[in-house]
Design a protein around this motif. Sequence first.
Motif, mmCIF file in Angstrom:
data_model
loop_
_atom_site.group_PDB
_atom_site.id
_atom_site.type_symbol
_atom_site.label_atom_id
_atom_site.label_comp_id
_atom_site.label_asym_id
_atom_site.label_seq_id
_atom_site.Cartn_x
_atom_site.Cartn_y
_atom_site.Cartn_z
ATOM 1 N N HIS A 14 54.655 53.165 38.085
ATOM 2 C CA HIS A 14 53.689 54.236 38.908
ATOM 3 C C HIS A 14 52.554 54.541 38.280
ATOM 4 C CE1 HIS A 14 52.627 57.068 41.687
ATOM 5 N NE2 HIS A 14 53.444 58.081 41.448
ATOM 6 N N LEU A 15 52.404 54.154 36.733
ATOM 7 C CA LEU A 15 51.160 54.360 36.034
ATOM 8 C C LEU A 15 50.012 53.638 36.729
ATOM 9 C CD1 LEU A 15 49.575 55.644 33.716
ATOM 10 C CD2 LEU A 15 50.462 53.624 32.066
ATOM 11 N N VAL A 16 50.487 52.214 37.044
ATOM 12 C CA VAL A 16 49.524 51.233 37.675
ATOM 13 C C VAL A 16 49.565 50.979 39.060
ATOM 14 C CG1 VAL A 16 49.121 50.059 35.533
ATOM 15 C CG2 VAL A 16 50.855 49.348 37.003
ATOM 16 N N PRO B 164 37.668 39.909 47.218
ATOM 17 C CA PRO B 164 37.427 40.531 45.789
ATOM 18 C C PRO B 164 37.578 41.730 45.820
ATOM 19 C CG PRO B 164 35.347 39.894 47.235
ATOM 20 C CD PRO B 164 36.369 39.281 47.884
ATOM 21 N N VAL B 165 37.750 42.302 44.636
ATOM 22 C CA VAL B 165 37.793 43.859 44.301
ATOM 23 C C VAL B 165 36.527 44.548 44.419
ATOM 24 C CG1 VAL B 165 38.575 45.580 42.881
ATOM 25 C CG2 VAL B 165 40.083 43.559 43.561
ATOM 26 N N GLY B 166 36.110 45.396 44.970
ATOM 27 C CA GLY B 166 34.702 46.191 44.856
ATOM 28 C C GLY B 166 34.416 46.830 43.724
ATOM 29 N N THR B 167 35.348 47.841 43.693
ATOM 30 C CA THR B 167 35.325 48.753 42.098
ATOM 31 C C THR B 167 36.496 48.645 41.496
ATOM 32 O OG1 THR B 167 33.569 50.053 43.364
ATOM 33 C CG2 THR B 167 34.491 51.030 41.368
ATOM 34 N N SER B 168 36.442 48.440 40.033
ATOM 35 C CA SER B 168 37.574 48.359 39.235
ATOM 36 C C SER B 168 38.221 49.836 39.010
ATOM 37 C CB SER B 168 37.239 47.585 37.671
ATOM 38 O OG SER B 168 36.414 48.482 37.044
ATOM 39 N N LEU B 169 39.249 49.897 38.684
ATOM 40 C CA LEU B 169 39.773 51.305 38.331
ATOM 41 C C LEU B 169 39.136 51.699 37.139
ATOM 42 C CD1 LEU B 169 42.082 53.496 38.519
ATOM 43 C CD2 LEU B 169 43.518 51.854 37.209
ATOM 44 N N ARG B 170 38.958 50.960 36.202
ATOM 45 C CA ARG B 170 38.283 51.323 34.741
ATOM 46 C C ARG B 170 36.780 52.091 35.489
ATOM 47 N NH1 ARG B 170 37.210 48.099 29.252
ATOM 48 N NH2 ARG B 170 35.988 49.682 28.209
ATOM 49 N N THR B 171 36.155 51.547 36.221
ATOM 50 C CA THR B 171 34.841 52.010 36.545
ATOM 51 C C THR B 171 34.749 53.150 37.146
ATOM 52 O OG1 THR B 171 33.724 49.602 36.678
ATOM 53 C CG2 THR B 171 32.742 51.366 37.840
ATOM 54 N N TRP B 172 35.833 53.260 37.862
ATOM 55 C CA TRP B 172 36.136 54.560 38.674
ATOM 56 C C TRP B 172 36.579 55.573 37.856
ATOM 57 C CZ3 TRP B 172 35.598 56.774 43.416
ATOM 58 C CH2 TRP B 172 36.623 58.000 43.713
ATOM 59 N N ALA B 173 37.161 55.436 36.858
ATOM 60 C CA ALA B 173 37.711 56.426 35.997
ATOM 61 C C ALA B 173 36.585 56.942 35.141
ATOM 62 C CB ALA B 173 38.945 55.835 35.101
ATOM 63 N N VAL C 293 43.912 48.370 43.076
ATOM 64 C CA VAL C 293 45.014 48.806 43.059
ATOM 65 C C VAL C 293 45.228 49.607 41.517
ATOM 66 C CG1 VAL C 293 47.231 47.786 42.263
ATOM 67 C CG2 VAL C 293 46.047 46.531 43.987
ATOM 68 N N GLY C 294 45.856 50.686 41.999
ATOM 69 C CA GLY C 294 46.040 51.469 40.817
ATOM 70 C C GLY C 294 46.626 52.906 41.156
ATOM 71 N N TRP C 295 46.711 53.893 40.205
ATOM 72 C CA TRP C 295 47.122 55.304 40.360
ATOM 73 C C TRP C 295 46.032 56.092 40.613
ATOM 74 C CZ3 TRP C 295 51.268 58.184 37.167
ATOM 75 C CH2 TRP C 295 51.460 59.576 37.854
#
Length: 351
Positions: free
Chosen positions: A14-16, A46-55, A176-178
């Motif tokens: 669930h973390l990811v 393609p993926v628009g925005t990465s989880l890292r960028t969002w965080a 994809v992410g939590w």
Amino acid sequence: GPDRPGLLLFAVHHLVVDGVSWRILLPDLASAWSRVAAGDEPELEPVGTSLRTWATRLVEEASDARRLEELPLWRAALTGPDPQLGARPLDKGRDVFGTARTLTLTLPPEVTGPLLTDVPAALHAQIKDVLLAAYTVAVASWRARRQPTQGNAVLVEMEGHGREPVVEGADLGRTVGWFTSSYPVRLNPGQLDWNDFWGGGRTVESALDAVRAQLAELPDGGIGYGMLRYLNERTRSELAALRTPQLGFNYLGRFAAGGTDAKAQDWSPPPGMAGLGGGGDAAMPMAHSLDLNAQTQDHPDGPRLVAAWAWPDGMFDESDVRGLADAWFRALTAMVDRAADRGAQPATSAP
């Protein structure tokens, strides 16, 4: 074997991954397999925005002046009265997932179908407004039988998808992410004529209107609470010192639960396997005295609302929780009845 299809077990921590992520992953798996089966290479969008960028951007957003203006809202929600519901206060050392008791009930298709379609259309509300208004009424009714002087306001911790459009230019449509967000909300359906409500009368609409208006006051779907609680150095200590709601509510949305179409069966959970949870560490503290996780499962004979209740052992008797669960379904049925009555009225009649 040659006569029975196999099953693919796809487990992700669930973390990811969150509920929305499955709506990305499963179509991608279906698409990739279709191309491989045809002898081609998989090609995914393609993926628009990465989880890292969002965080990273959320940390910046947490210090914005607009977020700080929300602090009185969250403070007020958590400092109002919240009378004890269970046999005792929640103990994070004692009340862990290994002690959890559960109850799962299903609303039949003949009620779930109009609940998802007729009720929002006739009563001018989103399905989340409907579910929460009925839940608030059910808790108020259930509590009144136990603590008759406590009023109808209900404090609950909500879960949301967390993908609110608060970061300019972000595109999370295929990320994809939590992302799940949680936030407290104090909901009050107002003074209720109980007989009229249970009978599907006008009180249904007044309660729904009140709760819908209170939910509409939450900025950006409530995502700002988490920013102030965890990411803002000026506000996190204050919010951490306030109470945690005793009740948790999460509506996960609609999911396929198997169908007659062979292709749909290949990439959706088989019947009886579309679980609402599991896999939590037995020593992990439970977050609330009572949690409700609900989802709609689409079956060949129609949709069914599945409600999974969980609480620490010794907090409630199962009969107590069943009483609340039955009251929620009864309140939802009253809303279906009210929508049917509205639909039967002549077009020129007053709302």
